[in-house]
Design a protein around this motif. Structure first.
Motif, PDB file in Angstrom:
ATOM      1  N   LEU A  33       0.832  -1.216   0.000  1.00  0.00           N
ATOM      2  CA  LEU A  33       0.000   0.000   0.000  1.00  0.00           C
ATOM      3  C   LEU A  33       0.866   1.265   0.000  1.00  0.00           C
ATOM      4  CD1 LEU A  33      -2.816  -1.058   2.511  1.00  0.00           C
ATOM      5  CD2 LEU A  33      -2.993  -0.821   0.017  1.00  0.00           C
ATOM      6  N   LEU A  34       1.938   1.235   0.792  1.00  0.00           N
ATOM      7  CA  LEU A  34       2.824   2.413   0.853  1.00  0.00           C
ATOM      8  C   LEU A  34       3.501   2.668  -0.498  1.00  0.00           C
ATOM      9  CD1 LEU A  34       4.198   4.631   2.499  1.00  0.00           C
ATOM     10  CD2 LEU A  34       5.953   2.953   3.155  1.00  0.00           C
ATOM     11  N   ALA A  35       3.975   1.578  -1.091  1.00  0.00           N
ATOM     12  CA  ALA A  35       4.603   1.728  -2.399  1.00  0.00           C
ATOM     13  C   ALA A  35       3.608   2.230  -3.431  1.00  0.00           C
ATOM     14  CB  ALA A  35       5.213   0.389  -2.838  1.00  0.00           C
ATOM     15  N   SER A  36       2.381   1.730  -3.353  1.00  0.00           N
ATOM     16  CA  SER A  36       1.339   2.187  -4.288  1.00  0.00           C
ATOM     17  C   SER A  36       1.042   3.676  -4.097  1.00  0.00           C
ATOM     18  CB  SER A  36       0.067   1.347  -4.095  1.00  0.00           C
ATOM     19  OG  SER A  36       0.316  -0.012  -4.360  1.00  0.00           O
ATOM     20  N   ALA A  37       0.973   4.089  -2.800  1.00  0.00           N
ATOM     21  CA  ALA A  37       0.693   5.509  -2.519  1.00  0.00           C
ATOM     22  C   ALA A  37       1.804   6.411  -3.039  1.00  0.00           C
ATOM     23  CB  ALA A  37       0.502   5.701  -1.021  1.00  0.00           C
ATOM     24  N   LEU A  38       3.048   5.984  -2.801  1.00  0.00           N
ATOM     25  CA  LEU A  38       4.175   6.773  -3.283  1.00  0.00           C
ATOM     26  C   LEU A  38       4.189   6.841  -4.807  1.00  0.00           C
ATOM     27  CD1 LEU A  38       7.046   5.579  -0.886  1.00  0.00           C
ATOM     28  CD2 LEU A  38       5.926   7.837  -0.930  1.00  0.00           C
ATOM     29  N   PHE A  39       3.930   5.713  -5.436  1.00  0.00           N
ATOM     30  CA  PHE A  39       3.898   5.694  -6.891  1.00  0.00           C
ATOM     31  C   PHE A  39       2.776   6.590  -7.429  1.00  0.00           C
ATOM     32  CE2 PHE A  39       2.403   3.808 -10.880  1.00  0.00           C
ATOM     33  CZ  PHE A  39       3.564   3.930 -11.638  1.00  0.00           C
TER      34      PHE A  39
END
Length: 325
Positions: A33-39
């Motif tokens: 989820l964090l990686a998705s948000a950053l992306f």
């Protein structure tokens, strides 16, 4: 069907099933989820700074901003041109107009003095680009003040020009007897031999020898102050007050054509040559006074004779001969 994963346990020499803990699953999920948000944020930042996804409103605002920048640059160019034109006018005013009329120049400090007092630009503060707006407003106000000062100066120059025109008309500038009606220049300004006593004394004017009845002309605009025989030795004479400290006297007239209090203009006939008073022969005795002092009339003939004629008259007038009165 869910795939099952195994691993080989070397100690027990057997395959065992891999079991993922719930905490690990939760960690993987959070990391995803964090990686998705950053992306997503990175994609949004990139896309928001490109024109690909601009809204009509943002496009309109961008166009208005560009228009304002263009208008601001044009305004500054116009202000610069106004300052340049105004400086040229001020230069002519100080070094041409005021010099010609013998008037003191206006200092650059006075022309470009700041606008003191309260803060005139308080209402323009606390905005985006307030410094640019205030700076432009100051330049416009300074130009307006300089224009007001220049306008007053030009009004003064106009007044001086009118006074100068009156002065030029008032200065005695022609011969009182025309050259074609002269017999000769009898005597000039300075020490001459008296025709009666033969003693050398100061002759206050110039003697123009002409036949009785020759017209005599006012040498400048003025008012007849006297037309009588009140001055001893001058016979019938006329005094004209020209203003600005100038006075002319015409003596030994046969008759008058003007009277006291009458206004005359340069070139008007005021009387006629005669031999009244203390005079040896028909002639006009002519004097010029400036601020109560007699001056050489020869210096005031620039309005009626050529340079060649002036040189000739000057030679005759400077001869120490005998005067006619």
């Amino acid at each position: 069907m869910k795939r099952v994963k195994f691993y080989y346990d070397a100690e027990k020499l057997a395959f065992k099933q891999i079991v993922t803990k719930n905490s690990t699953k939760i960690g993987y999920a959070m990391l995803f989820l964090l990686a998705s948000a950053l992306f997503g944020f990175l994609c949004f930042f990139i896309l928001s700074n490109t024109s690909f996804f601009e809204t009509p409103k943002s496009k309109l605002q961008a166009r208005e901003l560009e228009t304002m920048k263009l208008n601001y640059n044009l305004l500054n160019r116009k202000i610069a041109l106004m300052e340049e034109s105004l400086s040229a006018i001020e230069e002519r005013d100080n070094n041409l107009y005021r010099v010609y009329f013998n008037s003191a120049a206006i200092s650059n400090e006075e022309r470009r003095a700041g606008l003191g007092g309260v803060n005139r630009y308080k209402d323009l503060e606390d905005f985006n680009n307030s410094d640019l707006i205030i700076n432009s407003s100051k330049k416009v106000d300074e130009i307006m003040k300089a224009l007001a000062i220049q306008s007053v100066s030009l009004d003064e120059v106009t007044k001086l020009a009118k006074q100068k025109a009156v002065l030029l008309k008032a200065i005695p500038a022609i011969q009182p007897v025309k050259n074609e009606e002269l017999k000769h220049m009898a005597s000039g300004f300075g020490y001459r031999s008296d025709p009666f006593t033969k003693i050398r004394k100061f002759h206050k004017g110039m003697d123009f020898s002409a036949k009785t009845g020759t017209p005599i002309y006012a040498t400048g605009d003025g008012v007849v102050r006297k037309a009588d025989g009140s001055l001893s030795g001058y016979g019938n004479h006329i005094e004209i007050s020209h203003g600005y400290g100038y006075l002319t006297l015409y003596a030994h007239l046969s008759k008058y054509k003007v009277k006291a209090g009458q206004k005359v203009k340069r070139g008007d006939i005021i009387g006629y040559v005669g031999s009244t008073g203390r005079s040896e022969a028909p002639h006009l005795h002519y004097e010029v006074h400036k601020n109560g002092e007699v001056v050489n009339p020869l210096n005031f003939y620039y309005g009626s004779i050529s340079a060649k004629e002036y040189v000739l008259i000057s030679k005759l007038a400077n001869q120490e001969n005998q005067s006619l009165d």
